[in-house]
Structures are given as structure tokens and as C-alpha cells.
Design a protein around this motif. Sequence first.
Motif, PDB file in Angstrom:
ATOM      1  N   GLU A 112       0.859  -1.184   0.000  1.00  0.00           N
ATOM      2  CA  GLU A 112       0.000   0.000   0.000  1.00  0.00           C
ATOM      3  C   GLU A 112       0.892   1.228   0.000  1.00  0.00           C
ATOM      4  N   ALA A 113       0.762   2.060  -1.033  1.00  0.00           N
ATOM      5  CA  ALA A 113       1.607   3.251  -1.128  1.00  0.00           C
ATOM      6  C   ALA A 113       1.166   4.300  -0.122  1.00  0.00           C
ATOM      7  N   GLU A 114       2.141   4.924   0.515  1.00  0.00           N
ATOM      8  CA  GLU A 114       1.875   6.019   1.438  1.00  0.00           C
ATOM      9  C   GLU A 114       3.047   6.974   1.386  1.00  0.00           C
ATOM     10  N   ASP A 115       2.754   8.273   1.219  1.00  0.00           N
ATOM     11  CA  ASP A 115       3.822   9.266   1.072  1.00  0.00           C
ATOM     12  C   ASP A 115       4.804   8.849  -0.020  1.00  0.00           C
ATOM     13  N   ASP A 116       4.255   8.360  -1.134  1.00  0.00           N
ATOM     14  CA  ASP A 116       5.061   7.936  -2.289  1.00  0.00           C
ATOM     15  C   ASP A 116       6.011   6.793  -1.949  1.00  0.00           C
ATOM     16  N   HIS A 117       5.659   5.991  -0.951  1.00  0.00           N
ATOM     17  CA  HIS A 117       6.484   4.844  -0.602  1.00  0.00           C
ATOM     18  C   HIS A 117       5.611   3.597  -0.580  1.00  0.00           C
ATOM     19  N   GLY A 118       6.024   2.576  -1.312  1.00  0.00           N
ATOM     20  CA  GLY A 118       5.286   1.321  -1.313  1.00  0.00           C
ATOM     21  C   GLY A 118       5.556   0.532  -2.582  1.00  0.00           C
ATOM     22  N   ALA A 119       5.728  -0.769  -2.429  1.00  0.00           N
ATOM     23  CA  ALA A 119       6.042  -1.618  -3.576  1.00  0.00           C
ATOM     24  C   ALA A 119       4.886  -1.647  -4.566  1.00  0.00           C
ATOM     25  N   GLU A 120       5.231  -1.622  -5.852  1.00  0.00           N
ATOM     26  CA  GLU A 120       4.226  -1.722  -6.899  1.00  0.00           C
ATOM     27  C   GLU A 120       4.200  -3.141  -7.455  1.00  0.00           C
ATOM     28  N   GLY A 121       3.015  -3.549  -7.930  1.00  0.00           N
ATOM     29  CA  GLY A 121       2.880  -4.872  -8.519  1.00  0.00           C
ATOM     30  C   GLY A 121       2.571  -5.932  -7.482  1.00  0.00           C
ATOM     31  N   VAL A 122       2.380  -7.159  -7.963  1.00  0.00           N
ATOM     32  CA  VAL A 122       2.062  -8.291  -7.091  1.00  0.00           C
ATOM     33  C   VAL A 122       3.363  -8.930  -6.625  1.00  0.00           C
ATOM     34  N   LEU A 123       3.443  -9.187  -5.325  1.00  0.00           N
ATOM     35  CA  LEU A 123       4.640  -9.742  -4.710  1.00  0.00           C
ATOM     36  C   LEU A 123       4.388 -11.182  -4.287  1.00  0.00           C
ATOM     37  N   SER A 124       5.448 -11.958  -4.240  1.00  0.00           N
ATOM     38  CA  SER A 124       5.334 -13.341  -3.789  1.00  0.00           C
ATOM     39  C   SER A 124       5.335 -13.399  -2.268  1.00  0.00           C
ATOM     40  N   HIS A 125       4.893 -14.538  -1.709  1.00  0.00           N
ATOM     41  CA  HIS A 125       4.928 -14.719  -0.265  1.00  0.00           C
ATOM     42  C   HIS A 125       6.362 -14.647   0.256  1.00  0.00           C
TER      43      HIS A 125
END
Length: 359
Positions: A155-168
Motif C-alpha cells: 500500500e503506497a503512502e507518502d510515495d512509498h510502497g512496492a508496486e505490482g504483485v509480490l510473492s509470499h
Amino acid sequence: MARITLRQLLDHAAEHGYGVPAFNINNMEQVLAIMAAAEEVDAPVILQASRGARSYAGDVMLEKMVEAAEAMHPTIPICLHQDHGNDEATCFSAIQHGFTSVMMDGSLMADAKTPASYDYNVDITRRVTAMAHQLGVSVEGELGVLGSLETGQGEAEDDHGAEGVLSHDELLTDPDQAVEFVRATKVDALTIAMGTSHGAYKFSRKPDGEILAMHVVKAINERLPGVHLVMHGSSSVPEALQERFNRFGGEMPKTWGVPVEEIQLGIRHGVRKVNIDTDCRLAMAAEIRRIASEKPGEFDPRKFLQPSMDELKKLCRERYEQFGTAGQAATIKVVSLADMAKRYRSGALDPAIAVSRAA
């Protein structure tokens, strides 16, 4: 009381078995409310600023607000922490403006969106730690990527957060790799990925072991009992605050945060720093909405802000009491940055010692 480093504060928390909420700040009202709550219950404080907060308020304003907080509350130790530093320049500039702790989040590349390799993370975190420790400043690192185990996304917050689907594998910190990471980087605190995420929409249901991996906390603590763990994205998003926000015109879908009892479990297993931002925003926003709804003719900003500060103070006081932080400020004797630097140089604070003992 002098400003305290994160390392000294968390060492004290570990010794006395408590956790410390880390509250994000953007403006004067938040600082006043957080500090008033701390004064009432005699709790040490972590004030943290994201890159977005530094852009919004300005480094000089943030620095001076914290100086004012120190003058107003001379018995309360305050750690000023850079939240989610994305590169060396962000961390170095924070130190220049009085931050006594920085987070080098090498789990993502400098764009704060692209997941980084383990080698990249180790390399940049190690460089920041080496520099910061020369000045007595603490460093928090991150291993694994924050994000939801339900959706596989950050979840992006203050322009910080991973984009795309991530693995476990990316969303859960590997306990054995955590040992290697701490030994290689010498960080003072370790953020772990365990299913928490930024923002209000963390879980679609009350979290259980499938979507909130508290077993990861326990496993890392077993391997690294002397290393301070950090839970990010740990607002509880109380149902009462959601209801209050929506009653006065808000449109927040039903959501679940991290239950306080799960955080308390984490504290019993080595979690010493607990990041809380959404709850603070929600407490203030709900009260501002109430006043705007009940008093549509009101236009004095103070009539909105003072009651919202009171609500934030109430929330912060609850977290200080729930995490065992209350009553601890008076028992801390702050060590200067110069003395902390000497301790780092002597090797006395090398986390590899804790790793070796655990092994």
C-alpha cells in the motif's frame, strides 16, 4: 532532557520489557498532542518523519518543532527518526537536521517502489550504518517487503510502497536470512515483513495467522533474541473511529487493522518499535468532521484543531499504556551522540555479538 538515539531507547525497552509506539508527525498540532500524552504518563517518545512529511513541513520547521517540544517537556526523552529513508542522501540530510535515528529501507530501490535484491539491500544499509554510527546515530533496516498477504500488494503512502504483485517469499522475512542481514549490516533495529502494510486498508477481515504472520516474529526473535524488531503498518484502525469518521460524512469502507493484543504479543517476542500513523490521522480527521458537521458556521481553525488534538492525545496515551511505555521516561539517563559514537567504535554495540550469543 537531551534527544535520545533509537538504539539507547530500544535497549532500555528490551531491558524492561516494553515497546515504544513511533508516531509520524507532519505539523505542530501532532507534536503538541503526542508530547502532551507522553507528559501525562511519563513515556519516552519516538517522533518520526517520512520523506513526505519533510517535504510538507520542511526540515527546518520539523527541527525547530522538536526543539520546542524538548524545551516544553524537559523530562521526556525524544528520539527523532527518519521513516523509510530511500537512499543515502535522505538519511544523511536527516542527520544534518538533528535526527538521532534513520531508517535505510533497502528493501526497495531508491524509487521507493521497486523491490530490491538482497545484495543491494545489504550493501546500501551497511554503508548508511557505518556512516551513521560514526556520528552516534542509530539505524533501522528492513528485510522483506511490506505488503498484504491477502492481495500480494503493498500500500503506497507518502510515495512509498512496492508496486505490482509480490510473492509470499518477498512479503515474509526469512528468519535465517535475518541473522545474516543483521550480522552484515550491523543495524540497531530490524523491520520485518509479516503481512502488515501502510494505510487504513490492511485486512479485509480480523487478521489470523494466515494474513498476519506473528510466527515470523517469534521465529526471528528465537534466532536473534538480542536484536530489536520493528513492526511497521501497525495501526489498529479502531472500529469506533471508523464509525465516528463515517457518521459525520466520511466514506471509509469496513476495514481491520492490527489488533492491540497482537502487538502486545509481538512485544513479548522482541518487538520494541511499533509504527503508528493511520490511527493518528483518523482520530484527528473524525473529530474535524464532527465539528464541521455540527457547527457549519465555524471558521476558526483553532476550533477544529484543538478538539482534534485532544482526540490524538487520548489515542497516544492509550498506546503508551498498552505497550508498557508509560512510566519509563524517568528511568532513562540519556547518553550523548558523542558517547554513543564511542560505544559503536569500541564494538560494544555490535549486533553481531547478539547474533553470536543466539547461535
